[in-house]
Write an enzyme that holds these catalytic residues in place. Structure first.
Site, PDB file in Angstrom:
ATOM      1  NE  ARG A  36     133.737 -94.607 -39.881  1.00 13.41           N
ATOM      2  CZ  ARG A  36     132.981 -95.543 -40.444  1.00 13.41           C
ATOM      3  NH1 ARG A  36     132.645 -96.602 -39.745  1.00 13.41           N
ATOM      4  NH2 ARG A  36     132.560 -95.400 -41.664  1.00 13.41           N
ATOM      5  CE  LYS A 205     122.594-102.458 -55.418  1.00  9.79           C
ATOM      6  NZ  LYS A 205     121.733-102.790 -54.372  1.00  9.79           N
ATOM      7  N   GLY A 356     131.672 -93.977 -49.360  1.00  6.99           N
ATOM      8  CA  GLY A 356     132.748 -94.786 -48.822  1.00  6.99           C
ATOM      9  C   GLY A 356     133.775 -95.210 -49.862  1.00  6.99           C
ATOM     10  N   GLY A 379     126.531 -92.975 -46.149  1.00  8.45           N
ATOM     11  CA  GLY A 379     125.071 -92.940 -46.243  1.00  8.45           C
ATOM     12  C   GLY A 379     124.508 -91.590 -45.850  1.00  8.45           C
TER      13      GLY A 379
HETATM   14  P1  ADP Z   1     130.310 -95.104 -52.883  1.00  9.94           P
HETATM   15  O1  ADP Z   1     130.643 -96.042 -51.756  1.00  9.94           O
HETATM   16  O2  ADP Z   1     131.441 -94.183 -53.215  1.00  9.94           O
HETATM   17  O3  ADP Z   1     129.005 -94.403 -52.648  1.00  9.94           O
HETATM   18  P2  ADP Z   1     129.041 -97.179 -54.396  1.00  9.94           P
HETATM   19  O4  ADP Z   1     129.036 -98.052 -53.184  1.00  9.94           O
HETATM   20  O5  ADP Z   1     127.759 -96.637 -54.854  1.00  9.94           O
HETATM   21  O6  ADP Z   1     130.103 -96.003 -54.191  1.00  9.94           O
HETATM   22  O7  ADP Z   1     129.649 -97.972 -55.625  1.00  9.94           O
HETATM   23  C1  ADP Z   1     130.883 -98.633 -55.579  1.00  9.94           C
HETATM   24  C2  ADP Z   1     130.880 -99.902 -56.370  1.00  9.94           C
HETATM   25  O8  ADP Z   1     130.433 -99.691 -57.703  1.00  9.94           O
HETATM   26  C3  ADP Z   1     132.263-100.472 -56.481  1.00  9.94           C
HETATM   27  O9  ADP Z   1     132.310-101.700 -55.799  1.00  9.94           O
HETATM   28  C4  ADP Z   1     132.478-100.658 -57.983  1.00  9.94           C
HETATM   29  O10 ADP Z   1     133.130-101.860 -58.313  1.00  9.94           O
HETATM   30  C5  ADP Z   1     131.066-100.650 -58.510  1.00  9.94           C
HETATM   31  N1  ADP Z   1     131.034-100.320 -59.944  1.00  9.94           N
HETATM   32  C6  ADP Z   1     131.466 -99.202 -60.543  1.00  9.94           C
HETATM   33  N2  ADP Z   1     131.346 -99.301 -61.887  1.00  9.94           N
HETATM   34  C7  ADP Z   1     130.830-100.523 -62.150  1.00  9.94           C
HETATM   35  C8  ADP Z   1     130.497-101.227 -63.345  1.00  9.94           C
HETATM   36  N3  ADP Z   1     130.673-100.683 -64.536  1.00  9.94           N
HETATM   37  N4  ADP Z   1     129.983-102.469 -63.212  1.00  9.94           N
HETATM   38  C9  ADP Z   1     129.809-103.031 -61.991  1.00  9.94           C
HETATM   39  N5  ADP Z   1     130.109-102.417 -60.825  1.00  9.94           N
HETATM   40  C10 ADP Z   1     130.619-101.176 -60.899  1.00  9.94           C
HETATM   41 MG    MG Z   2     129.914 -98.064 -51.254  1.00  8.85          MG
END
Ligand code: ADP
Ligand code: MG
Length: 399
Positions: A36, A205, A356, A379
């Site tokens: 960063r 989620k 992230g 975010g």
């Molecule tokens: P990003 O940071 O790229 O926006 P998120 O924070 O929304 O992504 O999601 C990442 C998390 O989602 C990871 O920790 C991953 O383990 C979890 N994840 C992905 N698929 C599943 C699943 N089928 N069941 C539970 N957790 C999941």
């Molecule tokens: Mg994340």
């Protein structure tokens, strides 16, 4: 209209307050990843080379102001002096002065004694209680320390804090090179995408991603959904999801998206399922409608990787947010790897990662350089793609 750029300002001899994102990972008194800081260097170097007096402001970690003992501990843990050392190492020719204060005589004196081309880094903005509340007095005070304001902290512009949204209401303002780049690529995807535009959304989620799914169903040509989110959609389709991640209260909205997204919304057709999350002793691949009641979906299956790869063919714009499975665990990373590879190998395609975990997946897999842009703000990039106004951007002057 475009935002004013740092290159539109006359900075020579001026005190320029720059909000950077120096919220770096650190352990003890060592910065463990200086990405960063490196990302902010083009703007910082431009300013010092043009004879500005550069006053850097950033937050580091969380500092809550509830219990005085806890606040003290959080301040100690997130002391910006370690960042000053890391910055000095990256700009050995430039004088970097760290000020262990967020207001008052010591800070004002350090600034008044600056020469052109020098840097002052102030202590953590969150040492001030008013920072996260965008306290008007604090924003006005910080603004009084400089002549101009440059925003280059993309990871923080979705928050209306004193250092991101307060200060620029008082000073001539512009965005730095990092934000300019973010707005160029994210803006192009959102406002003027080369088509077909395919969005790939995953993660845990649905509740985190409702707004982005909603907006991208309007804008993209296809929205591919994988990850833990998919099971709430399955439930909406009447499939059993076993012990998979499920947000019951989001089934109705998932149903709405399925109806609205006819032909656009693409869901996994098979899944890798396991009998336990922490200690999986039985793992198998099953079709979408055949998840056993005592198994949970951990990753998209091989047929789905094939399907998603096919759906991505010919895409001219791709936005990817969220892994396709529990990619941190061995055995459940194939879906994320497959999709990452499929996007990375597209010819003549503008590919953007916002998020992230998806960004670190691409980096760890060695595909980072195959993407057009990896956003520095998880975010913030998500909120941008939701079509939201980012307060720290909205406040910056237009060209
Ligand atoms: P990003 O940071 O790229 O926006 P998120 O924070 O929304 O992504 O999601 C990442 C998390 O989602 C990871 O920790 C991953 O383990 C979890 N994840 C992905 N698929 C599943 C699943 N089928 N069941 C539970 N957790 C999941
Ligand atoms: Mg994340």
């Amino acid at each position: 209209m475009a935002k004013k750029s740092v290159t539109d300002l006359n900075v020579t001899g001026k005190k320029v307050i720059v909000r950077v994102d120096f919220n770096v990972p650190h352990k003890g008194d060592v910065v463990t990843d200086d990405n960063r800081i490196v990302a902010a260097l083009p703007t910082i170097n431009y300013l010092t080379e043009h004879g500005a007096k550069v006053i850097l402001l950033s937050h580091l970690g969380k500092v809550k102001h509830k219990d005085p003992v806890e606040t003290e501990q959080m301040m100690k843990k997130n002391d910006m002096s370690i960042v000053a050392k890391a910055l000095q190492a990256l700009v050995p020719e430039t004088k970097v002065t760290f000020v262990n204060a967020t207001r008052g005589e010591e800070l004002e004196k350090a600034i008044s004694e600056m020469h052109e081309g020098e840097i002052v880094l102030m202590q953590n903005t969150r040492y001030e209680k008013g920072e996260e509340k965008n306290d008007p007095e604090l924003g006005a005070y910080w603004a009084s320390l400089g002549d101009l304001y440059v925003s280059d902290a993309f990871g923080s512009v979705h928050r209306a804090h004193a250092s991101t949204a307060g200060i620029p209401t008082h000073l001539p303002s512009a965005v730095g090179f990092l934000i300019e780049k973010e707005l160029k690529y994210l803006g192009q995807a959102l406002d003027n995408p080369a088509r077909p535009f395919v969005a790939v959304l995953g993660g845990a989620k649905v509740s985190d991603k409702i707004a982005v799914i909603d907006n991208l169903l309007k804008i993209a040509d296809k929205v591919i959904v994988g990850g833990g989110m998919a099971y709430t959609f399955y439930k909406a389709m009447g499939y059993e999801v076993g012990t998979s991640l499920l947000e019951e209260d989001k089934v109705a909205i998932a149903k709405e998206f399925i109806e609205k997204g006819q032909g656009k919304l693409i869901l996994p057709i098979d899944n890798v399922v396991a009998n336990d999350f922490d200690n999986p002793t039985e793992v198998k691949v099953v079709a979408a409608d055949s998840i056993p009641s005592d198994f949970m979906g951990m990753d998209i299956g091989p047929k789905t990787i094939e399907l998603f790869t096919k759906e991505l063919q010919g895409a001219k714009t791709v936005f990817w947010n969220g892994p396709m499975g529990v990619f941190e665990k061995e055995g459940f990373e194939k879906g994320t790897v497959g999709v990452c590879k499929a996007i990375a190998e597209l010819d003549d395609c503008m590919s953007v990662i916002g998020g992230g975990d998806s960004a670190s997946a691409a980096k760890n897999l060695g595909y980072a350089s195959s993407f057009t842009h990896i956003s520095t703000g998880g975010g913030a990039s998500l909120e941008y793609m939701e079509g939201k106004v980012l307060p720290g951007i909205a406040v910056i002057e237009e060209k």
